[in-house]
Motif scaffolding. Structure first.
Motif, PDB file in Angstrom:
ATOM      1  N   LEU A 194      -6.593  11.300  37.748  1.00 37.50           N
ATOM      2  CA  LEU A 194      -5.862  10.144  38.258  1.00 37.50           C
ATOM      3  C   LEU A 194      -5.347  10.472  39.647  1.00 37.50           C
ATOM      4  O   LEU A 194      -4.487  11.337  39.816  1.00 37.50           O
ATOM      5  CB  LEU A 194      -4.705   9.795  37.325  1.00 37.50           C
ATOM      6  CG  LEU A 194      -3.945   8.508  37.644  1.00 37.50           C
ATOM      7  CD1 LEU A 194      -4.860   7.302  37.516  1.00 37.50           C
ATOM      8  CD2 LEU A 194      -2.738   8.363  36.717  1.00 37.50           C
ATOM      9  N   GLN A 195      -5.866   9.788  40.654  1.00 34.50           N
ATOM     10  CA  GLN A 195      -5.532  10.087  42.034  1.00 34.50           C
ATOM     11  C   GLN A 195      -4.762   8.924  42.658  1.00 34.50           C
ATOM     12  O   GLN A 195      -4.993   7.751  42.355  1.00 34.50           O
ATOM     13  CB  GLN A 195      -6.798  10.369  42.853  1.00 34.50           C
ATOM     14  CG  GLN A 195      -7.617  11.539  42.342  1.00 34.50           C
ATOM     15  CD  GLN A 195      -6.835  12.840  42.367  1.00 34.50           C
ATOM     16  OE1 GLN A 195      -6.016  13.079  43.254  1.00 34.50           O
ATOM     17  NE2 GLN A 195      -7.077  13.686  41.378  1.00 34.50           N
ATOM     18  N   SER A 196      -3.835   9.287  43.529  1.00 35.18           N
ATOM     19  CA  SER A 196      -3.022   8.298  44.231  1.00 35.18           C
ATOM     20  C   SER A 196      -3.641   7.991  45.587  1.00 35.18           C
ATOM     21  O   SER A 196      -3.989   8.902  46.336  1.00 35.18           O
ATOM     22  CB  SER A 196      -1.600   8.835  44.402  1.00 35.18           C
ATOM     23  OG  SER A 196      -0.836   7.961  45.195  1.00 35.18           O
ATOM     24  N   LEU A 197      -3.776   6.705  45.882  1.00 32.10           N
ATOM     25  CA  LEU A 197      -4.315   6.288  47.175  1.00 32.10           C
ATOM     26  C   LEU A 197      -3.188   6.303  48.198  1.00 32.10           C
ATOM     27  O   LEU A 197      -2.252   5.515  48.126  1.00 32.10           O
ATOM     28  CB  LEU A 197      -4.924   4.890  47.081  1.00 32.10           C
ATOM     29  CG  LEU A 197      -6.003   4.692  46.012  1.00 32.10           C
ATOM     30  CD1 LEU A 197      -6.642   3.322  46.160  1.00 32.10           C
ATOM     31  CD2 LEU A 197      -7.069   5.779  46.095  1.00 32.10           C
ATOM     32  N   SER A 198      -3.261   7.220  49.126  1.00 31.09           N
ATOM     33  CA  SER A 198      -2.216   7.398  50.130  1.00 31.09           C
ATOM     34  C   SER A 198      -2.851   7.575  51.497  1.00 31.09           C
ATOM     35  O   SER A 198      -4.055   7.795  51.629  1.00 31.09           O
ATOM     36  CB  SER A 198      -1.339   8.619  49.797  1.00 31.09           C
ATOM     37  OG  SER A 198      -0.754   8.494  48.531  1.00 31.09           O
ATOM     38  N   GLY A 199      -2.002   7.478  52.511  1.00 28.14           N
ATOM     39  CA  GLY A 199      -2.453   7.796  53.853  1.00 28.14           C
ATOM     40  C   GLY A 199      -2.659   6.624  54.779  1.00 28.14           C
ATOM     41  O   GLY A 199      -3.185   6.806  55.881  1.00 28.14           O
ATOM     42  N   LEU A 200      -2.250   5.402  54.409  1.00 30.09           N
ATOM     43  CA  LEU A 200      -2.375   4.262  55.309  1.00 30.09           C
ATOM     44  C   LEU A 200      -1.107   4.125  56.146  1.00 30.09           C
ATOM     45  O   LEU A 200       0.007   4.306  55.646  1.00 30.09           O
ATOM     46  CB  LEU A 200      -2.624   2.979  54.517  1.00 30.09           C
ATOM     47  CG  LEU A 200      -4.018   2.802  53.910  1.00 30.09           C
ATOM     48  CD1 LEU A 200      -4.144   1.445  53.260  1.00 30.09           C
ATOM     49  CD2 LEU A 200      -5.111   3.007  54.942  1.00 30.09           C
ATOM     50  N   ARG A 201      -1.299   3.763  57.404  1.00 32.59           N
ATOM     51  CA  ARG A 201      -0.172   3.629  58.321  1.00 32.59           C
ATOM     52  C   ARG A 201      -0.419   2.429  59.231  1.00 32.59           C
ATOM     53  O   ARG A 201      -1.482   2.304  59.854  1.00 32.59           O
ATOM     54  CB  ARG A 201      -0.016   4.896  59.147  1.00 32.59           C
ATOM     55  CG  ARG A 201       1.174   4.895  60.106  1.00 32.59           C
ATOM     56  CD  ARG A 201       1.167   6.160  60.940  1.00 32.59           C
ATOM     57  NE  ARG A 201       1.198   7.345  60.098  1.00 32.59           N
ATOM     58  CZ  ARG A 201       0.876   8.554  60.539  1.00 32.59           C
ATOM     59  NH1 ARG A 201       0.460   8.724  61.787  1.00 32.59           N
ATOM     60  NH2 ARG A 201       0.942   9.590  59.723  1.00 32.59           N
ATOM     61  N   LEU A 202       0.562   1.519  59.284  1.00 28.84           N
ATOM     62  CA  LEU A 202       0.485   0.332  60.137  1.00 28.84           C
ATOM     63  C   LEU A 202       1.511   0.461  61.255  1.00 28.84           C
ATOM     64  O   LEU A 202       2.671   0.814  61.009  1.00 28.84           O
ATOM     65  CB  LEU A 202       0.747  -0.936  59.323  1.00 28.84           C
ATOM     66  CG  LEU A 202      -0.328  -1.318  58.293  1.00 28.84           C
ATOM     67  CD1 LEU A 202       0.166  -2.451  57.409  1.00 28.84           C
ATOM     68  CD2 LEU A 202      -1.619  -1.712  58.992  1.00 28.84           C
ATOM     69  N   THR A 203       1.094   0.146  62.465  1.00 28.15           N
ATOM     70  CA  THR A 203       1.976   0.220  63.622  1.00 28.15           C
ATOM     71  C   THR A 203       2.005  -1.127  64.333  1.00 28.15           C
ATOM     72  O   THR A 203       0.936  -1.698  64.633  1.00 28.15           O
ATOM     73  CB  THR A 203       1.509   1.311  64.598  1.00 28.15           C
ATOM     74  OG1 THR A 203       1.497   2.574  63.933  1.00 28.15           O
ATOM     75  CG2 THR A 203       2.452   1.406  65.792  1.00 28.15           C
ATOM     76  N   ASP A 204       3.200  -1.629  64.553  1.00 26.18           N
ATOM     77  CA  ASP A 204       3.385  -2.854  65.329  1.00 26.18           C
ATOM     78  C   ASP A 204       3.532  -2.455  66.798  1.00 26.18           C
ATOM     79  O   ASP A 204       4.541  -1.854  67.192  1.00 26.18           O
ATOM     80  CB  ASP A 204       4.621  -3.609  64.839  1.00 26.18           C
ATOM     81  CG  ASP A 204       4.857  -4.899  65.611  1.00 26.18           C
ATOM     82  OD1 ASP A 204       3.936  -5.319  66.340  1.00 26.18           O
ATOM     83  OD2 ASP A 204       5.957  -5.471  65.487  1.00 26.18           O
ATOM     84  N   THR A 205       2.540  -2.762  67.610  1.00 24.88           N
ATOM     85  CA  THR A 205       2.556  -2.323  69.008  1.00 24.88           C
ATOM     86  C   THR A 205       3.600  -3.058  69.835  1.00 24.88           C
ATOM     87  O   THR A 205       3.980  -2.575  70.909  1.00 24.88           O
ATOM     88  CB  THR A 205       1.168  -2.532  69.634  1.00 24.88           C
ATOM     89  OG1 THR A 205       0.808  -3.931  69.549  1.00 24.88           O
ATOM     90  CG2 THR A 205       0.124  -1.706  68.902  1.00 24.88           C
ATOM     91  N   PHE A 206       4.056  -4.231  69.364  1.00 27.74           N
ATOM     92  CA  PHE A 206       5.074  -4.959  70.126  1.00 27.74           C
ATOM     93  C   PHE A 206       6.407  -4.208  70.128  1.00 27.74           C
ATOM     94  O   PHE A 206       7.053  -4.057  71.155  1.00 27.74           O
ATOM     95  CB  PHE A 206       5.254  -6.369  69.548  1.00 27.74           C
ATOM     96  CG  PHE A 206       4.119  -7.295  69.870  1.00 27.74           C
ATOM     97  CD1 PHE A 206       3.296  -7.060  70.959  1.00 27.74           C
ATOM     98  CD2 PHE A 206       3.871  -8.403  69.084  1.00 27.74           C
ATOM     99  CE1 PHE A 206       2.238  -7.912  71.260  1.00 27.74           C
ATOM    100  CE2 PHE A 206       2.816  -9.265  69.373  1.00 27.74           C
ATOM    101  CZ  PHE A 206       2.007  -9.009  70.467  1.00 27.74           C
ATOM    102  N   LEU A 207       6.840  -3.748  68.933  1.00 28.76           N
ATOM    103  CA  LEU A 207       8.119  -3.043  68.811  1.00 28.76           C
ATOM    104  C   LEU A 207       7.950  -1.539  68.676  1.00 28.76           C
ATOM    105  O   LEU A 207       8.939  -0.830  68.513  1.00 28.76           O
ATOM    106  CB  LEU A 207       8.906  -3.580  67.610  1.00 28.76           C
ATOM    107  CG  LEU A 207       9.357  -5.037  67.673  1.00 28.76           C
ATOM    108  CD1 LEU A 207      10.166  -5.391  66.433  1.00 28.76           C
ATOM    109  CD2 LEU A 207      10.177  -5.300  68.932  1.00 28.76           C
ATOM    110  N   LYS A 208       6.703  -1.056  68.707  1.00 28.18           N
ATOM    111  CA  LYS A 208       6.440   0.372  68.530  1.00 28.18           C
ATOM    112  C   LYS A 208       7.034   0.882  67.222  1.00 28.18           C
ATOM    113  O   LYS A 208       7.625   1.953  67.146  1.00 28.18           O
ATOM    114  CB  LYS A 208       7.001   1.179  69.711  1.00 28.18           C
ATOM    115  CG  LYS A 208       6.534   0.716  71.076  1.00 28.18           C
ATOM    116  CD  LYS A 208       5.020   0.846  71.223  1.00 28.18           C
ATOM    117  CE  LYS A 208       4.568   0.418  72.619  1.00 28.18           C
ATOM    118  NZ  LYS A 208       3.090   0.473  72.776  1.00 28.18           N
ATOM    119  N   ARG A 209       6.865   0.091  66.160  1.00 22.20           N
ATOM    120  CA  ARG A 209       7.426   0.436  64.854  1.00 22.20           C
ATOM    121  C   ARG A 209       6.287   0.747  63.888  1.00 22.20           C
ATOM    122  O   ARG A 209       5.305   0.011  63.829  1.00 22.20           O
ATOM    123  CB  ARG A 209       8.287  -0.699  64.313  1.00 22.20           C
ATOM    124  CG  ARG A 209       9.038  -0.396  63.036  1.00 22.20           C
ATOM    125  CD  ARG A 209       9.957  -1.542  62.657  1.00 22.20           C
ATOM    126  NE  ARG A 209      10.977  -1.755  63.669  1.00 22.20           N
ATOM    127  CZ  ARG A 209      11.851  -2.774  63.634  1.00 22.20           C
ATOM    128  NH1 ARG A 209      11.766  -3.669  62.654  1.00 22.20           N
ATOM    129  NH2 ARG A 209      12.762  -2.897  64.583  1.00 22.20           N
TER     130      ARG A 209
END
Length: 396
Positions: free
Chosen positions: A360-375
């Motif tokens: 049983l493996q956990s799906l991890s490692g996604l990252r979203l960046t909002d370029t407008f606020l650099k968040r």
């Protein structure tokens, strides 16, 4: 539910247990009449049962306490308490032991550790104990991430972590009604009319269904200056629960309808204005899965479809980054532009990945960046998938 990483021999063992109160033990009494074939056999067995109440053996409620056998349910407004223990199972002295406990919600990541300093050394058969508390203020999936890092006596630095997931969906509403008149009154009806976004379950009967008997008895009288509490369970309807922006903010949950009669039979009715509550949000961005297989083959690519919803009140310009873990490997180009996403809008994003570890493996490692606020918004544990080997030992 606990999700472990791939098996690896470690010198330390991590145990996480939820702290909950015990419940009264219940048994199922079996009785018969004296003229029946068993005679007094059932009664004798119940009298000899140490879990029954002496003199009231036929009652289902016993006099013993039962410890919780599972994680149980956690509801909005409750305080989640957990006991964390790290034990040295080896015969070595372990150094620089650091235990960290974080709670990941749909909108934020909270550090619940009492101390962020490392323990200088941990001798064999010794342990590090910690108790964490958190008041649940959000609806949705909560993930308790417990991480342990340490150094062996040979200078090798090791690290492992465990995930514990629990869900909070239901909301409880308690209404207190007081008779401020000088005469008793008969409570004919007390009900909660929910708004269009919620389903309601009345919890004022001792049995489920329409024929359930009221907890206040058949004659529901309220004496002068007495107060009575009514309890209702609210749950967002599926079509609104999937829309993060709809549930977010101050929402109308419904109104109370109260009907009573005085001692001379005069009828009165009170209907409250719309009750409001501060419903939990999902943060600026909500990431959920639309399509994911239950079982995948080892080291073979498989597809998932993610839904990214803009729950904020501003337009975002999103960039997707995919970071590989020790067991999960993303296929494709990291740092791709997803474009602008308006408030309340969503997009479906197909992704391909593969797993190099069985189980049983956990799906991890996604990252979203909002370029407008650099968040940046990180998603460490999106879902779990079962990875199996397609070849048996005989085929090999």
């Amino acid at each position: 539910m606990e999700v472990n990483q791939a098996k690896q021999e470690h010198l330390l063992a991590l145990k996480v247990m939820r702290l909950t109160k015990p419940t009264l033990f219940t048994n199922l009494p079996v009785t018969c009449e004296d003229r029946d074939l068993p005679g007094d056999l059932f009664g004798q067995l119940m009298r000899e049962d140490p879990s029954t109440i002496k003199g009231a053996e036929a009652l289902m409620l016993g006099e013993m306490l039962t410890l919780p056998q599972n994680f149980g349910n956690i509801f909005l407004g409750e305080t989640f308490s957990s006991y964390i223990s790290v034990h040295n199972d080896s015969i070595q002295v372990v150094k620089d032991v650091l235990v960290k406990a974080d709670l990941q919600t749909s909108s934020q990541r909270l550090n619940l550790s009492a101390s962020n300093s490392a323990v200088a050394e941990l001798k064999p058969e010794s342990c590090i104990d910690d108790v964490i508390h958190h008041e649940v203020k959000e609806i949705g999936t909560h993930i308790l991430v417990c991480a342990v890092s340490y150094t062996t006596q040979y200078g090798e630095k090791l690290y492992f972590r465990k995930f514990f997931k629990f869900q909070t969906d239901e909301v409880f509403l308690e209404a207190q009604i007081q008779n401020i008149t000088t005469s008793p009154m008969f409570m004919e009806k007390v009900s909660l009319e929910p708004s269009m976004m919620y389903n309601v379950t009345e919890l004022n009967t001792v049995a489920s269904g329409d024929d359930g008997e009221s907890t206040f008895g058949k004659m529901s009288y309220l004496q002068p200056m007495d107060t009575r509490q009514y309890l209702y369970c609210l749950k967002p309807k599926p079509e609104y629960a999937e829309k993060a922006g709809v549930i977010k903010g101050v929402t109308v949950i419904g109104k109370l309808d109260i009907v009573w009669k005085t001692n001379l039979g005069e009828r009165g009715r009170l209907q409250t204005s719309q009750l409001q509550r501060m419903a939990p949000g999902y943060g600026d961005i909500r990431l959920s899965l639309e399509v994911i297989p239950d079982t995948v083959n080892l080291e073979e690519p498989f597809d998932i479809i993610c839904r990214i919803t803009n729950c904020s009140e501003r337009t975002m310009d999103l960039v997707l980054e995919m970071c590989n873990t020790r067991s999960i490997h993303w296929c494709g180009v990291s740092g791709r532009q997803l474009g602008k996403l308006c408030p309340g809008a969503f997009l479906s994003l197909p992704l391909t990945l593969l797993s190099s570890v069985q189980g049983l493996q956990s799906l991890s490692g996604l990252r979203l960046t909002d370029t407008f606020l650099k968040r940046t918004y990180e998603y460490d544990d999106i879902a779990q998938v079962c990875v199996v080997c397609p070849y048996s030992s005989n085929e090999r």
